[in-house]
Design a protein around this motif. Structure first.
Motif, PDB file in Angstrom:
ATOM      1  N   ALA A   1      -3.020 -52.553 -29.102  1.00  0.00           N
ATOM      2  CA  ALA A   1      -2.403 -53.803 -28.653  1.00  0.00           C
ATOM      3  C   ALA A   1      -1.190 -53.450 -27.801  1.00  0.00           C
ATOM      4  O   ALA A   1      -0.635 -52.350 -27.881  1.00  0.00           O
ATOM      5  N   THR A   2      -0.761 -54.396 -27.010  1.00  0.00           N
ATOM      6  CA  THR A   2       0.357 -54.161 -26.106  1.00  0.00           C
ATOM      7  C   THR A   2       1.687 -54.180 -26.852  1.00  0.00           C
ATOM      8  O   THR A   2       1.905 -54.989 -27.759  1.00  0.00           O
ATOM      9  N   GLY A   3       2.581 -53.290 -26.461  1.00  0.00           N
ATOM     10  CA  GLY A   3       3.914 -53.236 -27.032  1.00  0.00           C
ATOM     11  C   GLY A   3       4.902 -52.731 -26.005  1.00  0.00           C
ATOM     12  O   GLY A   3       4.550 -52.483 -24.846  1.00  0.00           O
ATOM     13  N   VAL A   4       6.153 -52.579 -26.427  1.00  0.00           N
ATOM     14  CA  VAL A   4       7.216 -52.082 -25.548  1.00  0.00           C
ATOM     15  C   VAL A   4       7.950 -50.958 -26.261  1.00  0.00           C
ATOM     16  O   VAL A   4       8.370 -51.116 -27.409  1.00  0.00           O
ATOM     17  N   LYS A   5       8.090 -49.831 -25.580  1.00  0.00           N
ATOM     18  CA  LYS A   5       8.875 -48.719 -26.114  1.00  0.00           C
ATOM     19  C   LYS A   5       9.849 -48.273 -25.033  1.00  0.00           C
ATOM     20  O   LYS A   5       9.428 -47.858 -23.953  1.00  0.00           O
ATOM     21  N   GLY A   6      11.139 -48.383 -25.380  1.00  0.00           N
ATOM     22  CA  GLY A   6      12.142 -48.115 -24.354  1.00  0.00           C
ATOM     23  C   GLY A   6      12.018 -49.155 -23.263  1.00  0.00           C
ATOM     24  O   GLY A   6      11.988 -50.361 -23.530  1.00  0.00           O
ATOM     25  N   ASP A   7      11.896 -48.704 -22.036  1.00  0.00           N
ATOM     26  CA  ASP A   7      11.718 -49.619 -20.908  1.00  0.00           C
ATOM     27  C   ASP A   7      10.266 -49.703 -20.466  1.00  0.00           C
ATOM     28  O   ASP A   7       9.969 -50.265 -19.408  1.00  0.00           O
TER      29      ASP A   7
END
Length: 305
Positions: free
Chosen positions: A236-242
Motif C-alpha cells: 500500500a502507499t505510504g510516505v517515508k521522509g520526503d
C-alpha cells in the motif's frame, strides 16, 4: 485434565513398544509440541532417537541458535540447513494449501534423508488433538497431519500426544522439566513464516515477517496472549521522509484462547500498538503501514494462511 505422571509413564512405554529395537527420527521444531514429544521419545528409546531440526529459512529470529543451545544434551541432534531447497521449491507458489503441501513434503523428504543415514524406521511427531480435528475438517493442513505426501518411507509414524490439547501438553512439558523457554512458548505453525505471508514467499517478505514477528512477541509478552504474530499482507502507499513509497502492509494479531479451536482478538492498549507500529515501520525501509486485526476465530483463523 490428563494425569500427567500416568500419561508420561504410558507414553514412554508406548513409544518403546512401538519402536522396539529400531531407530527413530523426531521432527523437532523447538515448539512445545515437538519438544515434549522429543523429550518423551528420548526417555523411551535414548540413543535410538535422532532429533532432526530442519532450518527451512521460514523460522523466527534466532530460532536455530536457540534450538542448538536448548537441545545440546541430545548428542544425536541433527540441524539440517535446507533454506535454499525450501525457498526454491516455494518460488512462484501462491495458493495457501499448495504452499503447505510443498513445505510438508519438503519436511518429510529431509527426515527421510536423515532416517536413511541413521537407518531409522520410525518418525515421531508432536501432533496434538486440535491439529487432527482441524485437518480432518479441512480448516487447515499441517506438514505433520494433512500435509503428508502420499508416499512416506517410514515403517511407522508415532504421535504420542495426538489426544492432548495445548494446555495439557504444557503440563507434560513442565513435568518433564523442559526449559520454560519451551514449555511456555507461544504456538508457531509448522510451515513457519510462510503462512504469515500472503502469496509468494520471497526473501524480502521473509525479512519483514521475521522482524515484525520479533517485535510483536517482545512488545506483547507482558499481555500474555495465547498467540501473537505479524503477517505480511501486500503493498500500500505510504510516505517515508520526503518520499512516497509503495511498501508492505503488516498486520498484527494477538488472541486469547484455551486450545486454539476458538479464539478472541485481544484488547491491546493504544500506547502498545503505537510502539509496535513505530518499531515495525522503522525496522524495514519498505514497510508503509501497520494494522491491528480485531477478528475472532471464527470467522477468521488464527494464522493468515
Amino acid at each position: 485434565m490428563v494425569n500427567v505422571d500416568e500419561f508420561i509413564d504410558e507414553k514412554v512405554a508406548e513409544i518403546s513398544e512401538a519402536v522396539g529395537d529400531a531407530n527413530a527420527v523426531i521432527a523437532l521444531s523447538g515448539g512445545v509440541d515437538s519438544s515434549t514429544a522429543a523429550a518423551l521419545a528420548y526417555e523411551a528409546i535414548g540413543d535410538q532417537l535422532t532429533p532432526v531440526y530442519v532450518d527451512t529459512g521460514l523460522m523466527r529470529k534466532g530460532e536455530t541458535e536457540e534450538i542448538r543451545e536448548t537441545f545440546d544434551y541430545m548428542e544425536s541432534l541433527r540441524i539440517v540447513d535446507a533454506r535454499e531447497r525450501f525457498l526454491d521449491a516455494l518460488a512462484g507458489v501462491t495458493d495457501p494449501e499448495a504452499k503447505r503441501h510443498v513445505i510438508g513434503e519438503g519436511f518429510i523428504r529431509e527426515f527421510e534423508t536423515v532416517a536413511n543415514e541413521v537407518d531409522a524406521d520410525y518418525l515421531v511427531q508432536g501432533t496434538i488433538y486440535p491439529d487432527r480435528i482441524e485437518s480432518e475438517g479441512t480448516i487447515k493442513s499441517h506438514h505433520n497431519v494433512g500435509g503428508l505426501p502420499d508416499v512416506v518411507d517410514f515403517e511407522g509414524i508415532v504421535e504420542p500426544m495426538r489426544d492432548l490439547y495445548k494446555d495439557e501438553v504444557r503440563e507434560v512439558a513442565r513435568a518433564l522439566d523442559l526449559d520454560e523457554l519451551v514449555s511456555e512458548r507461544m504456538p508457531f505453525p509448522g510451515p513457519g513464516l510462510a503462512v504469515r505471508i500472503i502469496g509468494e514467499v520471497t526473501e524480502e517478505k521473509l525479512d519483514v515477517a521475521r522482524m515484525a514477528n520479533h517485535v510483536v512477541e517482545e512488545e506483547l509478552a507482558e499481555h500474555e496472549p495465547w498467540q501473537a504474530l505479524a503477517a505480511v499482507l501486500g503493498k500500500a502507499t505510504g510516505v517515508k521522509g520526503d518520499n512516497r513509497v509503495h511498501g508492505w502492509v503488516v498486520a498484527v494479531r494477538s488472541v486469547e484462547s484455551r486450545d486454539g479451536m476458538t479464539a478472541r482478538a485481544q484488547e491491546v492498549d493504544w500506547d502498545t500498538l503505537q510502539r509496535i507500529q513505530s518499531r515495525i515501520t522503522a525496522g524495514h525501509d519498505n514497510v508503509s503501514r501497520v494494522v491491528y486485526d480485531v477478528t475472532h476465530k471464527p470467522p477468521a483463523t488464527i494464522e493468515y494462511e
